[in-house]
Design a protein around this motif. Structure first.
Motif, PDB file in Angstrom:
ATOM      1  N   GLY A 138       7.033 -11.676  13.224  1.00 18.39           N
ATOM      2  CA  GLY A 138       5.959 -12.297  14.107  1.00 18.39           C
ATOM      3  C   GLY A 138       5.078 -11.290  14.794  1.00 18.39           C
ATOM      4  N   HIS A 139       4.285 -11.895  15.593  1.00 15.35           N
ATOM      5  CA  HIS A 139       3.319 -11.229  16.329  1.00 15.35           C
ATOM      6  C   HIS A 139       3.463 -11.424  17.866  1.00 15.35           C
ATOM      7  N   HIS A 140       3.434 -10.152  18.268  1.00 18.86           N
ATOM      8  CA  HIS A 140       3.688 -10.161  19.811  1.00 18.86           C
ATOM      9  C   HIS A 140       2.722  -9.221  20.558  1.00 18.86           C
ATOM     10  N   ALA A 141       3.149  -8.801  22.070  1.00 19.68           N
ATOM     11  CA  ALA A 141       2.164  -7.760  22.675  1.00 19.68           C
ATOM     12  C   ALA A 141       3.046  -7.050  23.373  1.00 19.68           C
ATOM     13  N   ASP A 142       2.669  -5.807  23.867  1.00 16.61           N
ATOM     14  CA  ASP A 142       3.496  -4.842  24.553  1.00 16.61           C
ATOM     15  C   ASP A 142       3.065  -4.708  26.002  1.00 16.61           C
ATOM     16  N   GLN A 143       3.426  -4.255  26.704  1.00 15.60           N
ATOM     17  CA  GLN A 143       3.319  -4.311  28.208  1.00 15.60           C
ATOM     18  C   GLN A 143       1.836  -4.216  28.513  1.00 15.60           C
ATOM     19  N   SER A 144       1.074  -3.432  27.850  1.00 15.80           N
ATOM     20  CA  SER A 144      -0.287  -3.315  28.134  1.00 15.80           C
ATOM     21  C   SER A 144      -1.043  -4.395  27.703  1.00 15.80           C
ATOM     22  N   GLY A 145      -0.541  -5.414  26.783  1.00 20.13           N
ATOM     23  CA  GLY A 145      -1.322  -6.398  26.270  1.00 20.13           C
ATOM     24  C   GLY A 145      -1.605  -6.047  25.039  1.00 20.13           C
ATOM     25  N   THR A 146      -1.587  -5.015  24.398  1.00 19.73           N
ATOM     26  CA  THR A 146      -1.873  -4.594  22.921  1.00 19.73           C
ATOM     27  C   THR A 146      -1.120  -5.600  22.011  1.00 19.73           C
ATOM     28  N   ARG A 147      -1.679  -5.951  20.925  1.00 16.79           N
ATOM     29  CA  ARG A 147      -1.201  -6.814  19.907  1.00 16.79           C
ATOM     30  C   ARG A 147      -0.388  -5.957  19.033  1.00 16.79           C
ATOM     31  N   THR A 148       0.874  -6.657  18.626  1.00 16.68           N
ATOM     32  CA  THR A 148       1.559  -6.044  17.785  1.00 16.68           C
ATOM     33  C   THR A 148       2.146  -6.899  16.699  1.00 16.68           C
ATOM     34  N   ILE A 149       2.671  -6.139  15.706  1.00 11.27           N
ATOM     35  CA  ILE A 149       3.395  -6.794  14.613  1.00 11.27           C
ATOM     36  C   ILE A 149       4.888  -6.142  14.622  1.00 11.27           C
TER      37      ILE A 149
END
Length: 247
Positions: free
Chosen positions: A173-184
């Motif tokens: 799934g798709h997530h976001a790191d602490q800074s709000g950057t979108r991640t897979i």
């Protein structure tokens, strides 16, 4: 008041209705596109997990510098790292068993800096550790401590040993790191073999790693951000005079 011919009115209504339908259709299509989690990303989220892993490893290898922070568990011991790394050197701090020391590598030259308490614990006595307090101690390349500690300052060695997921790869799934950057997120053996969050914005750098077997969690930042490493002044260095501790 000027009268508008009836035929023209009907044509105007038809044109207006047609435009409204076209706009509505565009909004529907736009709405569908807005539900795409990979819209506006670098596109790696649409790739198979093995290709995502390959791309993020290539990006990490090509980056001139990185900051790495978090914990690494090895040989039953936990190390907390906060390191800046690049090809020709590295600098930062390592904490283990309540003791913190600083590492600095410039080319092949490695230095360790710690307080008197660290050296007293390493020696098992007070001895002459006062002279070592807050000084850089040069680690001889033949010393067993060199191989162990230099690995914490070597970008290629450290990333090669860390950026590995074990078992069958899958996306989670798709997530976001602490800074709000979108991640897979990609996983090994449904997470038992580790998880890796990869940036979906810009270059697909690794941003967060949870190692397999509860072996630590690490965050990666400042990819490509240069920093300076230089040898300490002679007044800041001192010779330990014996084999350095590795524990």
């Amino acid at each position: 008041m000027t009268a508008i011919p009836q035929g023209r009115t009907r044509r105007s209504v038809l044109v207006t209705a047609s435009c409204a339908l076209a706009v509505t259709g565009a909004m529907v299509l736009s709405g569908c596109g807005g539900d795409d989690p990979d819209a506006g990303t670098n596109g790696v989220g649409k790739l198979p997990p093995a290709k995502i892993q390959a791309k993020t490893r290539a990006a990490a290898d090509a980056a001139p510098a990185v900051r790495l922070s978090g914990t690494v568990v090895t040989s039953g011991r936990t190390y907390r790292l906060d390191m800046q790394l690049k090809a020709d050197g590295g600098t930062g701090s390592v904490t283990s068993q309540g003791a913190t020391f600083k590492l600095l590598r410039v080319g092949r030259e490695l230095y360790l800096k710690a307080d008197a308490g660290f050296w007293s614990h390493a020696d098992g006595s007070d001895g002459s550790t006062g002279k070592l307090d807050g000084k850089y101690v040069k680690v001889p390349q033949r010393d067993p401590a060199y191989k162990k500690f230099s690995g914490f300052t070597d970008k290629d060695v450290l990333l090669d040993g860390l950026l590995t997921l074990h078992g069958a790869l899958a996306t989670d799934g798709h997530h976001a790191d602490q800074s709000g950057t979108r991640t897979i997120r990609i996983t090994g053996d449904d997470g038992a073999g580790g998880t890796l969050d990869v940036s979906l914005q810009g270059t697909p750098y690794p941003l967060r790693l949870v190692r397999a077997g509860d072996a630590g969690t690490l965050r990666f930042s400042d990819w490509g951000k240069n920093f300076t490493v230089e040898e300490p002044a002679k007044s800041e260095t001192v010779d330990y005079g014996r084999q350095l501790p590795t524990s």
